[in-house]
Design a protein around this motif. Structure first.
Motif, PDB file in Angstrom:
ATOM      1  N   ARG A   1       0.827  -1.201   0.000  1.00  0.00           N
ATOM      2  CA  ARG A   1       0.000   0.000   0.000  1.00  0.00           C
ATOM      3  C   ARG A   1       0.865   1.256   0.000  1.00  0.00           C
ATOM      4  NH1 ARG A   1      -0.895   3.015   4.146  1.00  0.00           N
ATOM      5  NH2 ARG A   1      -2.460   4.623   4.062  1.00  0.00           N
ATOM      6  N   GLN A   2       1.886   1.286   0.862  1.00  0.00           N
ATOM      7  CA  GLN A   2       2.772   2.436   0.932  1.00  0.00           C
ATOM      8  C   GLN A   2       3.561   2.608  -0.362  1.00  0.00           C
ATOM      9  OE1 GLN A   2       4.814   1.144   4.436  1.00  0.00           O
ATOM     10  NE2 GLN A   2       3.698   2.576   5.753  1.00  0.00           N
ATOM     11  N   ALA A   3       4.018   1.514  -0.938  1.00  0.00           N
ATOM     12  CA  ALA A   3       4.757   1.584  -2.200  1.00  0.00           C
ATOM     13  C   ALA A   3       3.872   2.145  -3.308  1.00  0.00           C
ATOM     14  CB  ALA A   3       5.286   0.206  -2.580  1.00  0.00           C
ATOM     15  N   GLN A   4       2.618   1.716  -3.349  1.00  0.00           N
ATOM     16  CA  GLN A   4       1.689   2.223  -4.361  1.00  0.00           C
ATOM     17  C   GLN A   4       1.444   3.719  -4.168  1.00  0.00           C
ATOM     18  OE1 GLN A   4       0.574   0.911  -7.093  1.00  0.00           O
ATOM     19  NE2 GLN A   4      -0.694   2.659  -7.594  1.00  0.00           N
ATOM     20  N   LEU A   5       1.284   4.147  -2.922  1.00  0.00           N
ATOM     21  CA  LEU A   5       1.099   5.569  -2.644  1.00  0.00           C
ATOM     22  C   LEU A   5       2.325   6.375  -3.078  1.00  0.00           C
ATOM     23  CD1 LEU A   5      -0.644   5.386   0.846  1.00  0.00           C
ATOM     24  CD2 LEU A   5      -1.669   6.159  -1.299  1.00  0.00           C
ATOM     25  N   CYS A   6       3.515   5.847  -2.848  1.00  0.00           N
ATOM     26  CA  CYS A   6       4.736   6.531  -3.286  1.00  0.00           C
ATOM     27  C   CYS A   6       4.785   6.645  -4.806  1.00  0.00           C
ATOM     28  CB  CYS A   6       5.974   5.804  -2.770  1.00  0.00           C
ATOM     29  SG  CYS A   6       6.278   6.025  -1.011  1.00  0.00           S
ATOM     30  N   ARG A   7       4.386   5.602  -5.519  1.00  0.00           N
ATOM     31  CA  ARG A   7       4.355   5.654  -6.986  1.00  0.00           C
ATOM     32  C   ARG A   7       3.351   6.694  -7.468  1.00  0.00           C
ATOM     33  NH1 ARG A   7       5.375   0.038  -6.274  1.00  0.00           N
ATOM     34  NH2 ARG A   7       3.159  -0.472  -6.209  1.00  0.00           N
ATOM     35  N   GLN A   8       2.188   6.746  -6.828  1.00  0.00           N
ATOM     36  CA  GLN A   8       1.184   7.745  -7.206  1.00  0.00           C
ATOM     37  C   GLN A   8       1.696   9.162  -6.962  1.00  0.00           C
ATOM     38  OE1 GLN A   8      -2.348   6.865  -4.967  1.00  0.00           O
ATOM     39  NE2 GLN A   8      -2.799   5.005  -6.121  1.00  0.00           N
ATOM     40  N   ALA A   9       2.335   9.367  -5.828  1.00  0.00           N
ATOM     41  CA  ALA A   9       2.874  10.693  -5.513  1.00  0.00           C
ATOM     42  C   ALA A   9       3.963  11.081  -6.515  1.00  0.00           C
ATOM     43  CB  ALA A   9       3.422  10.715  -4.088  1.00  0.00           C
ATOM     44  N   ALA A  10       4.804  10.138  -6.896  1.00  0.00           N
ATOM     45  CA  ALA A  10       5.861  10.422  -7.869  1.00  0.00           C
ATOM     46  C   ALA A  10       5.262  10.859  -9.202  1.00  0.00           C
ATOM     47  CB  ALA A  10       6.755   9.206  -8.059  1.00  0.00           C
ATOM     48  N   LYS A  11       4.179  10.227  -9.614  1.00  0.00           N
ATOM     49  CA  LYS A  11       3.505  10.622 -10.861  1.00  0.00           C
ATOM     50  C   LYS A  11       2.967  12.045 -10.762  1.00  0.00           C
ATOM     51  CE  LYS A  11       2.121   6.032 -12.366  1.00  0.00           C
ATOM     52  NZ  LYS A  11       1.012   5.109 -12.628  1.00  0.00           N
ATOM     53  N   MET A  12       2.388  12.383  -9.619  1.00  0.00           N
ATOM     54  CA  MET A  12       1.869  13.737  -9.424  1.00  0.00           C
ATOM     55  C   MET A  12       2.997  14.766  -9.409  1.00  0.00           C
ATOM     56  SD  MET A  12      -1.479  13.999  -9.142  1.00  0.00           S
ATOM     57  CE  MET A  12      -1.406  13.041 -10.638  1.00  0.00           C
ATOM     58  N   LEU A  13       4.124  14.422  -8.802  1.00  0.00           N
ATOM     59  CA  LEU A  13       5.262  15.340  -8.775  1.00  0.00           C
ATOM     60  C   LEU A  13       5.825  15.561 -10.178  1.00  0.00           C
ATOM     61  CD1 LEU A  13       7.037  14.121  -5.525  1.00  0.00           C
ATOM     62  CD2 LEU A  13       5.760  16.256  -5.859  1.00  0.00           C
ATOM     63  N   ASP A  14       5.900  14.494 -10.966  1.00  0.00           N
ATOM     64  CA  ASP A  14       6.344  14.638 -12.354  1.00  0.00           C
ATOM     65  C   ASP A  14       5.388  15.521 -13.146  1.00  0.00           C
ATOM     66  OD1 ASP A  14       8.646  13.110 -12.089  1.00  0.00           O
ATOM     67  OD2 ASP A  14       7.677  11.257 -12.763  1.00  0.00           O
ATOM     68  N   ALA A  15       4.101  15.314 -12.942  1.00  0.00           N
ATOM     69  CA  ALA A  15       3.104  16.120 -13.645  1.00  0.00           C
ATOM     70  C   ALA A  15       3.217  17.590 -13.226  1.00  0.00           C
ATOM     71  CB  ALA A  15       1.696  15.593 -13.362  1.00  0.00           C
ATOM     72  N   SER A  16       3.446  17.828 -11.946  1.00  0.00           N
ATOM     73  CA  SER A  16       3.594  19.192 -11.456  1.00  0.00           C
ATOM     74  C   SER A  16       4.826  19.855 -12.062  1.00  0.00           C
ATOM     75  CB  SER A  16       3.684  19.197  -9.931  1.00  0.00           C
ATOM     76  OG  SER A  16       3.840  20.495  -9.458  1.00  0.00           O
TER      77      SER A  16
ATOM     78  N   ILE B   1      -1.228  12.499  -0.812  1.00  0.00           N
ATOM     79  CA  ILE B   1      -0.939  11.072  -0.979  1.00  0.00           C
ATOM     80  C   ILE B   1       0.158  10.650  -0.002  1.00  0.00           C
ATOM     81  CG2 ILE B   1       0.040   9.348  -2.542  1.00  0.00           C
ATOM     82  CD1 ILE B   1      -1.376  10.868  -4.843  1.00  0.00           C
ATOM     83  N   LEU B   2       1.227  11.441   0.065  1.00  0.00           N
ATOM     84  CA  LEU B   2       2.320  11.113   0.984  1.00  0.00           C
ATOM     85  C   LEU B   2       1.871  11.191   2.440  1.00  0.00           C
ATOM     86  CD1 LEU B   2       5.274  12.873  -0.835  1.00  0.00           C
ATOM     87  CD2 LEU B   2       4.817  10.413  -0.687  1.00  0.00           C
ATOM     88  N   ALA B   3       1.015  12.148   2.755  1.00  0.00           N
ATOM     89  CA  ALA B   3       0.506  12.264   4.127  1.00  0.00           C
ATOM     90  C   ALA B   3      -0.321  11.045   4.514  1.00  0.00           C
ATOM     91  CB  ALA B   3      -0.320  13.535   4.272  1.00  0.00           C
ATOM     92  N   ALA B   4      -0.951  10.410   3.528  1.00  0.00           N
ATOM     93  CA  ALA B   4      -1.754   9.220   3.815  1.00  0.00           C
ATOM     94  C   ALA B   4      -0.889   8.072   4.340  1.00  0.00           C
ATOM     95  CB  ALA B   4      -2.507   8.783   2.562  1.00  0.00           C
TER      96      ALA B   4
END
Length: 69
Positions: A6-21, A43-46
């Motif tokens: 779960r944490q790894a998936q959240l980190c991947r999602q956050a990385a995608k958002m950071l790239d998009a930003s 996402i990271l706070a979650a």
């Protein structure tokens, strides 16, 4: 540091958002960049169970890096 799936998936999602930003910043789409940054922070706070990190963090980022000025 070990992450569960779960944490790894959240980190991947956050990385995608950071790239998009980052892409939004390059094209000077500041409002969209800030929305994607907020999403990444939430996402990271979650991972730690924190609530919405709020406006304070975004104000700090944008004030120190002169984004959008």
């Amino acid at each position: 540091m070990l992450l569960d799936e779960r944490q790894a998936q959240l980190c991947r999602q956050a990385a995608k958002m950071l790239d998009a930003s980052k892409d939004r910043c390059r094209s000077q789409e500041w409002e969209l960049a800030s929305l994607e940054l907020r999403h990444a922070m939430n996402i990271l706070a979650a991972i730690t169970g924190q609530q919405d990190v709020g406006e304070a963090v975004l104000r700090k980022i944008f004030s120190e890096f002169c984004v959008g000025k």
